[in-house]
Design an enzyme around this catalytic site. Structure first.
Site: not given
Length: 474
Positions: A73-74, A230
């Protein structure tokens, strides 16, 4: 007997690309592939595509009808007007935007304002802070940027395009909820927060698809799912139900649960993410987990098996040693510039066994605090599922049972993020309203909570040391 319908799940993590091909009806694993990613906190997205090609070489995807991507992520992927990558992607574990996170919190009116707006209080990991860092440090790169996507978005859209130009950028709500400019409560982008970070109102973002909405078909004719972050994919792969909390001990440490309601934690300890099934995924994440054990083993001149043996030789509490395991800074608590601290050393307790025990206890105390934070936010915690590479250690399992305080189970080793992505692919392929039920995850070991009078003392030492560090860094 008819051949099974096959689906594939991709886990594009920080360290590697892992692919799992499964029977769409049962979830039985048919074959797998893997390829490494470059190390570091920034990477060109082309490496993810190259790793995916390597992981699926040799006909791994032969006969696969649907595929879906779960990703770290991110990460910030910036694209210009010709859909070319502007600069290497900044990954979730890049902490250089920590000052920008503090600025954004103040500019919106404080942590409570962010919690109420999107359920997430910015820290360095979150995409919106990386965009502010870009605006402040690389304004020319921001000026060239037309579209901002996440790692899993980039791979999903590349699967749809093949070798041709990308025509459509898509994401899902679980990954979008980790950007800092998407609300999992309203399922909408917050353009005002994106503008706050960048000063721009013309940046394009990927379309947010529903949990079982097909993104399209690949040139090979495979249906492509919306994908997921995830941890949201891991929740699908594990089949989390009410009362279950997953604690994952990999590169990072996470504690998360599928939850029917959004959360709004103004402390920032619990991020109010969305899950991959239409609900919510309150989550606590640390930067430091399994690699703490590797560092401890190296410091003691041994390997992980040696660290485990030493840790089990020591008494609970490590003879008074306490480790704050912030070897790479920390995300939760939000101490991005912190370093590790080993406290309480005397001539009598400074033994290899106690040091090993302190490293294991310190790592676990960090994630155990996350379980407590989830409980504080209204999450029902009836049992903990312990997953990730560090769960292979008997010392980790034994000490976790002491610190977490509820029944603990360890699923069989497996790639649960990839399994969750494959389960999503099966869901999209089925066209049903609900996610298909797959065979239950095998549980290889379980432990009832261990009552030890030293536990509260150890937790107290940890809390005092943490309070001192907060005071020093404020």
């Amino acid at each position: 007997m008819n051949a099974p319908t096959l689906v594939a799940g991709i886990d594009s993590s920080t360290q590697a690309c892992k692919v799992m091909v499964c029977d769409a009806r049962t979830g039985e694993v048919v074959r797998t592939g893997r390829a490494a990613h470059p190390d570091g906190t920034e990477v060109h997205p082309d490496h993810w595509w190259t790793a995916l090609q390597e992981a699926t070489s040799g006909g791994l995807l032969e006969g696969v009808s649907a595929i879906s991507v779960a990703g770290q992520q991110h990460g910030m992927v910036c694209l210009d007007e010709d859909q070319r990558v502007v600069r290497p992607a900044l990954l979730w574990n890049d902490t250089r935007s920590a000052p920008d996170a503090l600025d954004l919190i103040d500019e919106l009116g404080g942590a409570q304002a962010w919690a109420e707006a999107i359920g997430v209080v910015p820290v360095a990991a979150i995409t919106v802070t990386k965009l502010r860092w870009l605006a402040r440090n690389e304004p020319d790169h921001l000026a060239r940027t037309r579209t901002v996507v996440l790692p899993h978005d980039w791979l999903t859209s590349r699967l749809l395009a093949g070798d041709g130009p990308v025509q459509r950028w898509v994401t899902d709500r679980s990954d979008a909820s980790g950007t800092g400019y998407f609300s999992a409560t309203t399922d909408t982008y917050r353009d005002d927060l994106l503008r706050l970070a960048t000063g721009r109102g013309d940046l394009e973002l990927p379309e947010v698809l529903g949990p079982a909405t097909a993104a399209g078909r690949s040139p090979a004719g495979r249906m492509v799912g919306p994908g997921a972050g995830d941890n949201a994919a891991a929740a699908l792969g594990l089949g989390l139900r009410g009362g279950d909390v997953a604690v994952s001990l990999g590169t990072s440490g996470t504690a998360f649960a599928s939850h029917p309601r959004p959360t709004q934690d103004p402390t920032g300890e619990v991020a109010g993410f969305a899950d991959a099934a239409g609900g919510h995924l309150p989550l606590m994440c640390t930067l430091n987990a399994a690699r703490v054990l590797g560092a401890g083993a190296a410091a003691l001149g041994t390997d992980l098996a040696g660290l485990e043996r030493l840790a089990l030789e020591a008494e609970p509490g490590a003879g008074g040693l306490t480790l704050l395991p912030y070897l790479d800074g920390e995300r939760t608590p939000n101490l991005p510039t912190a370093t590790g601290t080993l406290s309480g050393m005397t001539r009598n307790n400074l033994t290899p066994a106690n040091v090993a025990r302190a490293f294991v206890e310190g790592m676990l105390l960090n994630v155990a605090a996350g379980v407590d934070a989830l409980r504080r936010e209204g999450v029902d915690v009836e049992r903990v599922l312990l997953i990730g590479g560090a769960t292979g250690s008997a010392a980790v399992r034994e000490i976790a049972a002491t610190f977490i305080g509820v029944p603990l189970v360890v699923p069989a080793p497996g790639e649960y993020v990839a399994r969750g992505a494959a389960r999503q692919a099966a869901w999209v392929l089925s066209g049903e309203d609900t996610c298909p039920e797959w065979a239950a995850v095998e549980l290889v070991v379980g432990a009832e909570p261990v009552v030890d009078p030293l536990v509260e003392e150890v937790k107290g030492r940890y809390a005092e040391l943490l309070a001192t560090m907060h005071g020093v860094r404020q």
